[in-house]
Design an enzyme around this catalytic site. Sequence first.
Site: not given
Length: 213
Positions: A13, A88, A160, A171
């Site tokens: 994205k 989200r 990250r 996630r």
Amino acid sequence: MRIIMLGAPGAGKGTQAEKIAEKYGLPHISTGDIFRRNIKEGTALGKEAKSYMDEGKLVPDELTVRLLLDRTAADDCKKGYILDGFPRTIPQAEALDTELKKLGEIIDYAIDVEVPDENIIKRMSGRRACPKCGATYHTEFIPPKKENICDECGEALIIRDDDKPETVANRLKVYHEQTQPLIDYYDKKNILHTVDGTQDVQDVFKAVTSILE
Ligand code: ADP
Ligand code: AMP
């Protein structure tokens, strides 16, 4: 033009949003980037967000919605924007709709970047990010010109914190439970478009621009 990028974490994205932003001169708004900037700056918002992000959980809706609506109220958003990583959850999407209605505005496109979970694991394990300018690379698919150094600003790239394998699994679970229902939500509003995110970056971008033109 107001665009929402949908898709699993690691689907690409941000990579596509950056290219759309450049081509159409629109601001790229990533709630994840805003949270990471706050963490780096040590703000109260950053401290609160970090506790959720490190576990692969979503930051609470109330906090996230406030942050996002503040950002979209800025002057540079008058001609539109690309949202990456927001909404989200259904309540986030509803809060955005309520605000847009007040302003007499609409979302023009919701673009779902579709990538199966197997590819996602590989994408996130190779992701490298520039802590200074936010550029994103992949060790195998999109390597920087000089190993581990950002092409744009020369900073050393980082992994990250939430791209560790155990966090990635969480996630993905959160994505399927809380975010995937948005695909149906925007389909019902007749603004949903799907692109095959397993193609290389340029081909995904071609598919995206053919939707926008
Ligand atoms: P998201 O914003 O959806 O979390 P990113 O844009 O950060 O995803 O992409 C995740 C990782 O996959 C990054 O390392 C990025 O460089 C890489 N990537 C993005 N798009 C592609 C693609 N089409 N093919 C291969 N790798 C990609
Ligand atoms: P991202 O950079 O989009 O992958 O987001 C990284 C992390 O930031 C997510 O795993 C969440 O913890 C948090 N986050 C980003 N956007 C949102 C959102 N819209 N709602 C809740 N949490 C978010």
